[in-house]
Design a protein around this motif. Structure first.
Motif, PDB file in Angstrom:
ATOM      1  N   UNK A  34     -77.833 -76.699 -18.278  1.00 41.08           N
ATOM      2  CA  UNK A  34     -77.173 -77.657 -18.020  1.00 41.08           C
ATOM      3  C   UNK A  34     -75.954 -76.626 -17.041  1.00 41.08           C
ATOM      4  N   UNK A  35     -75.032 -77.353 -16.474  1.00 43.83           N
ATOM      5  CA  UNK A  35     -74.494 -76.306 -15.201  1.00 43.83           C
ATOM      6  C   UNK A  35     -73.769 -75.318 -16.175  1.00 43.83           C
ATOM      7  N   UNK A  36     -73.216 -74.812 -15.253  1.00 40.00           N
ATOM      8  CA  UNK A  36     -72.059 -73.293 -15.982  1.00 40.00           C
ATOM      9  C   UNK A  36     -70.534 -74.230 -15.629  1.00 40.00           C
TER      10      UNK A  36
ATOM     11  N   UNK B  29     -69.054 -84.852 -12.447  1.00 40.63           N
ATOM     12  CA  UNK B  29     -70.120 -85.195 -13.009  1.00 40.63           C
ATOM     13  C   UNK B  29     -70.621 -83.422 -14.141  1.00 40.63           C
ATOM     14  N   UNK B  30     -71.605 -82.912 -13.105  1.00 43.25           N
ATOM     15  CA  UNK B  30     -71.529 -81.412 -13.441  1.00 43.25           C
ATOM     16  C   UNK B  30     -70.902 -80.676 -14.848  1.00 43.25           C
ATOM     17  N   UNK B  31     -69.692 -80.506 -14.143  1.00 46.18           N
ATOM     18  CA  UNK B  31     -68.850 -79.960 -15.264  1.00 46.18           C
ATOM     19  C   UNK B  31     -68.830 -80.758 -16.499  1.00 46.18           C
TER      20      UNK B  31
ATOM     21  N   UNK C 230     -78.554 -81.586  -9.051  1.00 47.20           N
ATOM     22  CA  UNK C 230     -77.308 -81.549 -10.531  1.00 47.20           C
ATOM     23  C   UNK C 230     -78.822 -79.634 -10.968  1.00 47.20           C
ATOM     24  N   UNK C 231     -79.166 -79.287 -10.106  1.00 45.90           N
ATOM     25  CA  UNK C 231     -79.992 -78.358  -9.695  1.00 45.90           C
ATOM     26  C   UNK C 231     -79.249 -76.756  -9.397  1.00 45.90           C
ATOM     27  N   UNK C 232     -78.777 -77.205  -9.079  1.00 50.10           N
ATOM     28  CA  UNK C 232     -77.506 -76.020  -8.253  1.00 50.10           C
ATOM     29  C   UNK C 232     -77.185 -74.861  -9.882  1.00 50.10           C
TER      30      UNK C 232
END
Ligand code: ADP
Ligand code: MG
Length: 490
Positions: free
Chosen positions: A208-210, A265-267, A488-490
């Motif tokens: 999951x992105x932080x 979205x990532x957030x 989304x991988x960043x």
């Protein structure tokens, strides 16, 4: 001379022929096949008369099936012996009926079970049986399962039960289904959905992105609205259900490329811990039907449909071959209203989707315009992306830069700082300070009229903002600047 075989080649050919003959002798007509013998001896004449009951599963369930089988095997009072079955190359699957009777049988043999190692979490894998017999002894007596995982030639996943009356066999399969659902490895995870070379669905676990709230530069009202719609339901799930209100909801983020739709979205995904989070983009949007089924099983869940405009009008690969957008809307509509399911759609082309969404209302409850950053937002973005840069800018310098960047996207400002750092590095390495001179040079370069393509990719309107569709600076719209192919991988 060229046509004659050398002695070595001749020897190799003879050896090959001999092993082929051995093979045929072992498995061919007349000889008792060892797999058939094993099945027949395990079941005995009476149980051999029972019907085979088969269950076909979506191939992406392979890892869940194995997880369920492992738990089922470990249940008290049950012993399970696993025997691998091999088929020569190019043979499609077999069925258990063939192994019971020996009729119409391809040349199968017993072997150590062959397994495929599949991810069952972000950092772990599980060895999953490909073609194997499970010889079971439990309360129901002695019976046999045949498991076949997807292979190159046969994309299906299948479990069959033999040796039990139909109802008991169904009960075994139902128990395995229950465990499959209960122990589902995708539950509560962030999973990216892609399509493999054969068109098969591939699920990949992501971390999951932080992203912190401060890192999302949007007008407060916009971010509040997004958060309330996406996250607000969780706290009131029971209350909403009790009052007969639906939980299923749709959120559309639209606006020019590079304004932060994916970023937002990532957030959200980072904040939605405990939710099953499924990401679809590009061609994998065509799998929305089966992915929505999965999401429903694993709720609370979010299904993210990224850049839907890019494939909205493509024909899907499904039997109907309808536009992907319609599949998408059907899937959203088909899910039960009381399911805690959030659909998030992003697009650069709200105008393309609007007619379809208007014609079938109720799918999207909230549509949020993610627009170009205003002066205050541009200032915040300079701060945000300059936080690790030794910036030496006076208040006037900042105001100047903010003024010159009217009409650009958020991603442009991020790129501006990167370029300014590069400009400074040309003079000083290691980096000492980035000044107004560097920022201004980087801006000159980025805004240079000869760099039309770069500017388009970064989303710059110059002064000529808002043309036509109201989505900003008249960019050739299908151009997307998402940073990379795996945002989304960043
Ligand atoms: N509103 C924003 N706030 C902070 N950073 C942003 C914002 N918009 C874009 N960015 C930065 O630019 C990058 C590209 O933006 P992205 O979210 O992919 O744009 P979109 O999906 O709208 O085309 C992001 O990864 C982020 O680093
Ligand atoms: Mg995007």
């Amino acid at each position: 001379m060229a046509s004659e075989a050398s002695p070595t080649e001749a020897r190799e050919f003879a050896a090959g022929l001999r092993s082929l003959l051995d093979w045929l002798h072992l498995t061919g007509e007349g000889a008792r096949n060892e797999v058939v013998t094993l099945v027949q001896e395990t079941l005995g004449p009476e149980r051999l008369q029972q019907s085979v009951v088969a269950r076909e599963l979506p191939p992406l369930e392979h890892v869940n099936l194995q997880t369920a089988l492992d738990a089922w095997t470990a249940t008290g009072g049950r012993s399970v012996e696993v025997r691998g079955v091999v088929l020569p190359p190019h043979y499609a699957g077999i069925d258990l009926q063939q192994l019971m009777t020996g009729e119409g049988l391809p040349p199968v043999r017993l072997s150590a079970p062959s397994v495929v190692d599949l991810p069952n979490g972000p950092d772990s894998t599980l060895a999953c049986l490909r073609t194997a017999l499970l010889l079971v002894t439990d309360d129901a007596g002695r019976y046999v399962l045949l498991v076949q995982g997807p292979s190159e030639h046969e994309p299906r996943l299948r479990v069959e039960v033999a040796g039990l009356p139909v109802q008991q066999a169904q009960a075994v399969l139902a128990e395995i289904d229950r465990l499959r659902r209960e122990l589902n490895v995708y539950r509560g995870r962030l999973v990216e959905v892609t399509q493999g070379p054969m068109g098969q669905v591939v699920l990949t676990f992501l971390d999951p992105p932080e992203l912190h709230r401060d890192e999302v530069v949007l007008p407060a009202a916009v971010l509040d609205r997004v958060e309330r719609h996406a996250l607000g339901v969780a706290a009131h799930r029971a209350g909403l259900r009790a009052a007969g209100q639906h939980l299923k909801r749709g959120l559309l983020l639209y606006g020019p490329p590079g304004t932060g739709k994916t970023h937002t979205v990532r957030y959200l995904l980072g904040r939605m811990e405990g939710y099953t989070r499924l990401l679809l983009t590009g061609r994998s949007l065509g799998t929305v039907g089966s992915i929505t089924d999965l999401a429903r099983d694993l709720q609370p869940a979010v299904v993210v449909l990224e850049d839907v405009d890019l494939v909205a009008m493509d024909r899907s690969f499904g039997p109907g071959g309808s536009p992907v957008l319609f599949d998408l809307l059907d899937a959203m509509d088909g899910a039960a209203p009381d399911a805690d399911l959030l659909f998030v759609l992003t697009t650069n082309r709200a105008d393309l989707l609007e007619p379809a969404l208007a014609a079938r209302p109720g799918r999207i409850d909230v549509a949020v315009d993610v627009d170009l950053p205003d002066a205050a937002a541009r200032r915040r973005l300079l701060e945000l992306y300059g936080r690790d840069v030794p910036l030496q800018l006076s208040e006037d310098d900042v105001t100047g830069a903010v003024g010159r960047t009217e009409g650009v996207t958020a991603s442009f400002l991020k790129e501006l700082l990167r370029r300014a750092v590069l400009e400074a590095l040309h003079e000083q390495d290691p980096l000492d300070r980035v000044t107004a001179v560097h920022v201004s040079r980087a801006l000159d370069d980025l805004l240079d009229s000869t760099q039309a393509v770069t500017r388009t990719l970064l989303g710059v309107g110059g002064g000529a903002a808002v043309e036509g569709d109201g989505h900003g600076p008249g960019l050739p719209h299908p151009v997307v600047f998402t940073g990379s192919y795996g945002p989304f991988r960043g």
